[in-house]
Scaffold this active site. Structure first.
Site, PDB file in Angstrom:
ATOM      1  N   CYS A   1       0.845  -1.191   0.000  1.00 57.33           N
ATOM      2  CA  CYS A   1       0.000   0.000   0.000  1.00 57.33           C
ATOM      3  C   CYS A   1       0.890   1.254   0.000  1.00 57.33           C
ATOM      4  O   CYS A   1       2.021   1.212   0.466  1.00 57.33           O
ATOM      5  CB  CYS A   1      -0.934   0.111   1.211  1.00 57.33           C
ATOM      6  SG  CYS A   1      -1.947  -1.342   1.463  1.00 57.33           S
TER       7      CYS A   1
ATOM      8  N   ARG B   1       2.932   0.243  -5.390  1.00 55.26           N
ATOM      9  CA  ARG B   1       2.858  -0.443  -4.095  1.00 55.26           C
ATOM     10  C   ARG B   1       1.537  -1.192  -3.899  1.00 55.26           C
ATOM     11  O   ARG B   1       1.347  -1.868  -2.896  1.00 55.26           O
ATOM     12  CB  ARG B   1       3.013   0.584  -2.957  1.00 55.26           C
ATOM     13  CG  ARG B   1       4.306   1.355  -3.026  1.00 55.26           C
ATOM     14  CD  ARG B   1       4.344   2.406  -1.949  1.00 55.26           C
ATOM     15  NE  ARG B   1       4.541   1.810  -0.655  1.00 55.26           N
ATOM     16  CZ  ARG B   1       5.717   1.550  -0.109  1.00 55.26           C
ATOM     17  NH1 ARG B   1       6.815   1.867  -0.763  1.00 55.26           N
ATOM     18  NH2 ARG B   1       5.808   1.003   1.074  1.00 55.26           N
TER      19      ARG B   1
ATOM     20  N   TRP C   1      -3.060  -2.545  -1.460  1.00 56.97           N
ATOM     21  CA  TRP C   1      -2.793  -3.941  -1.819  1.00 56.97           C
ATOM     22  C   TRP C   1      -3.393  -4.741  -0.673  1.00 56.97           C
ATOM     23  O   TRP C   1      -2.875  -4.727   0.443  1.00 56.97           O
ATOM     24  CB  TRP C   1      -1.286  -4.183  -1.936  1.00 56.97           C
ATOM     25  CG  TRP C   1      -0.940  -5.560  -2.381  1.00 56.97           C
ATOM     26  CD1 TRP C   1      -0.865  -6.008  -3.680  1.00 56.97           C
ATOM     27  CD2 TRP C   1      -0.576  -6.674  -1.559  1.00 56.97           C
ATOM     28  NE1 TRP C   1      -0.505  -7.334  -3.698  1.00 56.97           N
ATOM     29  CE2 TRP C   1      -0.323  -7.777  -2.413  1.00 56.97           C
ATOM     30  CE3 TRP C   1      -0.461  -6.875  -0.181  1.00 56.97           C
ATOM     31  CZ2 TRP C   1       0.047  -9.032  -1.943  1.00 56.97           C
ATOM     32  CZ3 TRP C   1      -0.091  -8.131   0.296  1.00 56.97           C
ATOM     33  CH2 TRP C   1       0.164  -9.189  -0.590  1.00 56.97           C
TER      34      TRP C   1
ATOM     35  N   ASN D   1      -0.398   1.627   5.944  1.00 53.45           N
ATOM     36  CA  ASN D   1       0.360   0.670   5.139  1.00 53.45           C
ATOM     37  C   ASN D   1       0.979  -0.316   6.125  1.00 53.45           C
ATOM     38  O   ASN D   1       1.712   0.091   7.013  1.00 53.45           O
ATOM     39  CB  ASN D   1       1.440   1.447   4.361  1.00 53.45           C
ATOM     40  CG  ASN D   1       2.538   0.567   3.789  1.00 53.45           C
ATOM     41  OD1 ASN D   1       3.648   1.026   3.582  1.00 53.45           O
ATOM     42  ND2 ASN D   1       2.252  -0.678   3.518  1.00 53.45           N
ATOM     43  N   GLY D   2       0.675  -1.609   5.965  1.00 49.67           N
ATOM     44  CA  GLY D   2       1.260  -2.600   6.872  1.00 49.67           C
ATOM     45  C   GLY D   2       0.210  -3.594   7.351  1.00 49.67           C
ATOM     46  O   GLY D   2      -0.869  -3.701   6.756  1.00 49.67           O
TER      47      GLY D   2
ATOM     48  N   GLU E   1      13.878 -17.953 -12.976  1.00 48.82           N
ATOM     49  CA  GLU E   1      13.494 -16.569 -13.251  1.00 48.82           C
ATOM     50  C   GLU E   1      12.558 -16.511 -14.468  1.00 48.82           C
ATOM     51  O   GLU E   1      11.585 -15.738 -14.485  1.00 48.82           O
ATOM     52  CB  GLU E   1      14.755 -15.705 -13.462  1.00 48.82           C
ATOM     53  CG  GLU E   1      14.529 -14.289 -13.944  1.00 48.82           C
ATOM     54  CD  GLU E   1      13.721 -13.405 -13.001  1.00 48.82           C
ATOM     55  OE1 GLU E   1      13.333 -13.861 -11.912  1.00 48.82           O
ATOM     56  OE2 GLU E   1      13.427 -12.259 -13.392  1.00 48.82           O
TER      57      GLU E   1
ATOM     58  N   LYS F   1       8.886 -14.963 -14.182  1.00 47.33           N
ATOM     59  CA  LYS F   1       8.450 -13.853 -15.040  1.00 47.33           C
ATOM     60  C   LYS F   1       7.174 -14.218 -15.773  1.00 47.33           C
ATOM     61  O   LYS F   1       6.226 -13.454 -15.836  1.00 47.33           O
ATOM     62  CB  LYS F   1       9.549 -13.595 -16.048  1.00 47.33           C
ATOM     63  CG  LYS F   1      10.206 -12.338 -16.318  1.00 47.33           C
ATOM     64  CD  LYS F   1      10.609 -11.301 -15.364  1.00 47.33           C
ATOM     65  CE  LYS F   1      10.179 -11.292 -13.954  1.00 47.33           C
ATOM     66  NZ  LYS F   1      11.142 -10.822 -13.018  1.00 47.33           N
TER      67      LYS F   1
ATOM     68  N   GLU G   1       4.033 -14.499 -13.406  1.00 46.27           N
ATOM     69  CA  GLU G   1       3.509 -13.285 -12.782  1.00 46.27           C
ATOM     70  C   GLU G   1       2.813 -12.357 -13.766  1.00 46.27           C
ATOM     71  O   GLU G   1       1.890 -11.649 -13.385  1.00 46.27           O
ATOM     72  CB  GLU G   1       4.564 -12.545 -11.953  1.00 46.27           C
ATOM     73  CG  GLU G   1       5.697 -11.952 -12.697  1.00 46.27           C
ATOM     74  CD  GLU G   1       6.739 -11.334 -11.772  1.00 46.27           C
ATOM     75  OE1 GLU G   1       6.389 -10.861 -10.686  1.00 46.27           O
ATOM     76  OE2 GLU G   1       7.913 -11.316 -12.145  1.00 46.27           O
TER      77      GLU G   1
ATOM     78  N   HIS H   1      13.761 -36.818 -11.735  1.00 49.60           N
ATOM     79  CA  HIS H   1      13.387 -37.108 -10.346  1.00 49.60           C
ATOM     80  C   HIS H   1      11.952 -36.676 -10.041  1.00 49.60           C
ATOM     81  O   HIS H   1      11.591 -36.509  -8.876  1.00 49.60           O
ATOM     82  CB  HIS H   1      14.366 -36.431  -9.391  1.00 49.60           C
ATOM     83  CG  HIS H   1      15.762 -36.943  -9.559  1.00 49.60           C
ATOM     84  ND1 HIS H   1      16.133 -38.208  -9.197  1.00 49.60           N
ATOM     85  CD2 HIS H   1      16.866 -36.366 -10.109  1.00 49.60           C
ATOM     86  CE1 HIS H   1      17.421 -38.394  -9.491  1.00 49.60           C
ATOM     87  NE2 HIS H   1      17.874 -37.282 -10.048  1.00 49.60           N
TER      88      HIS H   1
ATOM     89  N   LYS I   1       4.787  -3.789  -6.346  1.00 52.28           N
ATOM     90  CA  LYS I   1       6.220  -3.668  -6.619  1.00 52.28           C
ATOM     91  C   LYS I   1       7.065  -3.748  -5.359  1.00 52.28           C
ATOM     92  O   LYS I   1       8.176  -4.227  -5.380  1.00 52.28           O
ATOM     93  CB  LYS I   1       6.444  -2.335  -7.331  1.00 52.28           C
ATOM     94  CG  LYS I   1       7.857  -2.102  -7.795  1.00 52.28           C
ATOM     95  CD  LYS I   1       8.122  -2.779  -9.114  1.00 52.28           C
ATOM     96  CE  LYS I   1       9.570  -2.659  -9.540  1.00 52.28           C
ATOM     97  NZ  LYS I   1       9.990  -3.854 -10.280  1.00 52.28           N
TER      98      LYS I   1
HETATM   99  C1  F6R Z   1       9.457 -10.418  -9.647  1.00 53.55           C
HETATM  100  C2  F6R Z   1       9.742  -9.401  -8.657  1.00 53.55           C
HETATM  101  C3  F6R Z   1       9.757  -9.804  -7.232  1.00 53.55           C
HETATM  102  C4  F6R Z   1      10.846  -9.017  -6.467  1.00 53.55           C
HETATM  103  C5  F6R Z   1      10.764  -9.323  -4.969  1.00 53.55           C
HETATM  104  C6  F6R Z   1      11.840  -8.635  -4.193  1.00 53.55           C
HETATM  105  O1  F6R Z   1       9.482  -9.899 -10.941  1.00 53.55           O
HETATM  106  O2  F6R Z   1       9.914  -8.259  -8.972  1.00 53.55           O
HETATM  107  O3  F6R Z   1       9.943 -11.174  -7.088  1.00 53.55           O
HETATM  108  O4  F6R Z   1      12.091  -9.371  -6.980  1.00 53.55           O
HETATM  109  O5  F6R Z   1       9.501  -8.932  -4.494  1.00 53.55           O
HETATM  110  O6  F6R Z   1      11.715  -7.250  -4.282  1.00 53.55           O
HETATM  111  P1  F6R Z   1      12.936  -6.301  -3.950  1.00 53.55           P
HETATM  112  O7  F6R Z   1      13.985  -6.570  -4.968  1.00 53.55           O
HETATM  113  O8  F6R Z   1      12.377  -4.927  -4.055  1.00 53.55           O
HETATM  114  O9  F6R Z   1      13.401  -6.657  -2.579  1.00 53.55           O
END
Ligand code: F6R
Length: 608
Positions: A2, A27, A74, A98-99, A480, A484, A487, A503, A603
């Site tokens: 948030c 956020r 969020w 926020n929290g 990764e 990607k 998500e 396995h 984010k």
């Molecule tokens: C995936 C992504 C998340 C962040 C994770 C850590 O695309 O962006 O998995 O990598 O939430 O976030 P930070 O790097 O801000 O600690």
């Protein structure tokens, strides 16, 4: 997560608050709201969904008032709807949060027993009622807020407004960040300095446990004990860098295309090209030579960058690495030898679990190093040594350029460690530096594969499950790639070490299952070919990301290839990250998802 905003202004604040919230939408974006105060009357507009819905509502039914608070949500407690959207009210109090309030259940029961009615399912509403109860008991607004805050367990950044006070916002921080902005006869608060960038770049960051009484003309900060404290004013750098999409359809596309440039900037920060050596390790508080091991902690994509680094540190510098996701690490009570090195990798610098891991390591007497993109973040401020990534603001929720910049820093650190530990000599270091400096050029070449990757992505847009495989540093890249894809396209994807296929996951393979294999032609390429044979024998559809040599030696019919230039092994993780990002991006575009703001994500993850 948030984002929260507060403004005590001398002009109508609702449009300013919405402007600031736009900068905080990374956020959270499942609902939003604004409350203002005018003539001792608190009023609010809230809307489910993206901020644009709130804007539409405000246009139809504007809010006046020169003091106000705002929120972009969020959801943690309670579904994302208008009733659960902030600001929350209780009689004379309005509040944004926020929290997570961990003891909200017992507080809620206590307040219900006291006659309070709850309109929402949120944890936040208890705070509004607690403050309100203290007001009714005769406390002044600041004391009422402080008394209520003392009852809270959990993480919070708060902004509280009162019916009776058109020149007061009380703010508090315990966990999530909170920036106070100083203006000309106006004061602002926000979850970060970028939110406040249009208004001011003079910022005071609250520290954990702080609460502040903010008025137009001044601000007083108190610590958790109630003692008055001073926190420095800082000039926020980079907050002007509020970016737009340029000619790109999405921020993610723009950020993918920025990679040759930002990888170059980041490498240039750590490599002395004239001397052909890694620079910047001489003034730090630790020496790799004296270390027995390194501990790396991070979340999500940043964790996967750390996993690549584990291969580098162990292979190049013969330095063992322990790595874990921060949400596990923080509770594992890992025994640690004093004076070890703990590295934390984070784009935002605010990830709650990563921050908790850092604080644990601090208690264990570790040297704390942070590889961080947001220089003013809490993790950067709490670290002994900051290794910045020079990615610039990353707006797309799915991390792209931050990841390759994290890899750039980590590669340089691993080479520096190898030199300090006497594993490589000057000439070997110079050779590796020359190899690393090639990464931006190769990354540019890979971007030209966009049309081909887009074509392949069209076919992926119809599948339900995808497997990604790789060995060595390509194993974290496989994870990764899967992360990607899931998500932003919502297709179920898993990344596996290619050797693990037999396995278990091989049971999934049939004619409907695409398998993306990341395998430049290297020393263990043949081993991965065997795994591809196993997939092909069961009808799996292989997409191989490799180089010319790899393509010519794969020896499998019915295979699709994305062919990259041949390049030094050390830079393959940086460069091979691009086709997997592009594959996920184009798949999501074909599926029509919200690429920059995928569902359920945010984010910056400031709750555990
Ligand atoms: C995936 C992504 C998340 C962040 C994770 C850590 O695309 O962006 O998995 O990598 O939430 O976030 P930070 O790097 O801000 O600690």
């Amino acid at each position: 997560m948030c984002g929260i905003v507060g403004i005590i202004g001398n002009r109508p604040v609702a449009p300013l608050i919405v402007d600031a919230l736009k900068r905080l939408e990374y956020r959270g974006y499942d609902s939003a709201g604004v409350a203002t105060l005018e003539g001792n009357i608190l009023d609010r507009r809230r809307a489910e969904g993206k901020l644009v819905n709130l804007e539409t509502r405000l246009n139809a039914d504007p809010l006046s008032g020169i003091i106000g608070i705002g929120h972009t949500r969020w959801a943690t407690h309670g579904v994302p709807n208008e009733t659960n959207a902030h600001p929350h009210f209780s009689d004379d109090v309005a509040l944004v949060h926020n929290g997570i309030i961990e003891n909200f259940r017992e507080l809620r029961e206590e307040l219900i027993a006291d006659g309070y009615n709850f309109a929402s399912q949120t944890d936040t509403e208890v705070i509004a009622h607690l403050v309100s109860r203290e007001l009714k008991a005769g406390k002044n607004p600041a004391d009422a807020a402080h008394t209520a805050i003392l009852r809270l367990e959990g993480a919070f950044a708060l902004a509280i407004m009162f019916c009776s006070e058109d020149n007061l916002i009380v703010a508090a921080r315990n966990g999530p960040p909170l920036a106070i902005g100083h203006g000309e006869g106006e004061m602002y608060l926000g979850s970060d300095a970028i939110a406040l960038a249009p208004f001011t770049n003079v910022i005071t960051y609250l520290e954990d446990g702080d609460w502040a009484v903010i008025r137009r003309e001044d601000m007083k900060i108190f610590d958790a004990s109630g003692a008055s404290v001073e926190r420095a004013k800082q000039f926020s750098v980079g907050s002007h860098l509020m970016v737009d999409k340029g000619n790109h359809r999405h921020f993610m596309d723009k950020e993918i295309h920025e990679q040759p440039e930002v990888i170059g900037h980041t490498l240039a920060h750590y490599l002395d090209f004239a001397e052909q050596r890694v620079s910047g390790l001489d003034d730090v508080s630790f020496n790799f030579k004296e270390l027995e091991r390194v501990t790396i902690t991070a979340c999500g994509t940043a964790y996967l960058a750390g996993m690549v680094a584990k291969y580098w540190f162990e292979h190049l510098a013969r330095l063992p690495v322990d790595i874990d996701v921060a949400s596990e690490f923080r509770y594992r009570e890992v025994p640690m030898n004093k004076d070890g090195l703990s590295l934390f990798i984070t784009q935002s610098g605010e990830t709650a679990d990563t921050l908790a891991g850092l604080r644990y390591c601090r208690e264990q007497g570790q040297h704390i190093g942070a590889i961080v993109n947001v220089r003013e973040s809490t993790i950067a401020r709490e670290s002994d040594v900051v290794f910045p990534t020079l990615a610039g603001p990353e707006i797309g929720v799915a991390s792209t350029k931050a990841f390759t910049c994290q890899l750039s820093v980590l590669a340089c650190l691993a080479v520096g460690a190898a030199r300090q530990r006497g594993i490589i000599n000057t000439e070997q270091e110079a050779q590796t530096v020359r190899e690393l400096s090639e990464a931006p050029r190769f990354a540019s070449q890979v971007l030209k594969l966009g049309p081909q990757i887009e074509q392949l992505a069209r076919e992926l847009a119809n599948v339900k499950h995808i497997l990604y495989l790789g060995r060595d540093t390509n194993y974290p890249l496989a994870m990764e790639g899967a992360l990607k894809l899931k998500e932003i396209s919502y297709i179920h994807a898993e990344g596996y070490a290619a050797g693990e296929l037999k396995h278990g996951p091989i049971a999934l393979i049939d004619e409907t299952m695409p398998v993306v294999v990341i395998a430049p032609h290297d020393q263990i390429f043949e081993k991965t070919v065997s795994n591809m044979q196993e997939v092909a024998a069961r009808g799996g559809k292989i997409i191989l990301i490799t180089d010319e040599k790899g393509a010519s030696k794969a020896g499998i019919d019915e295979i699709k290839t994305i062919i990259l230039p041949e390049m030094p092994t050390i830079i393959t993780p940086l460069v091979y990250a691009l086709p997997i990002q592009m594959l996920a991006y184009y798949t999501a575009v074909h599926m029509g998802t919200d690429v920059d703001q995928p569902r359920n994500l945010a984010k910056s993850v400031t709750v555990e």
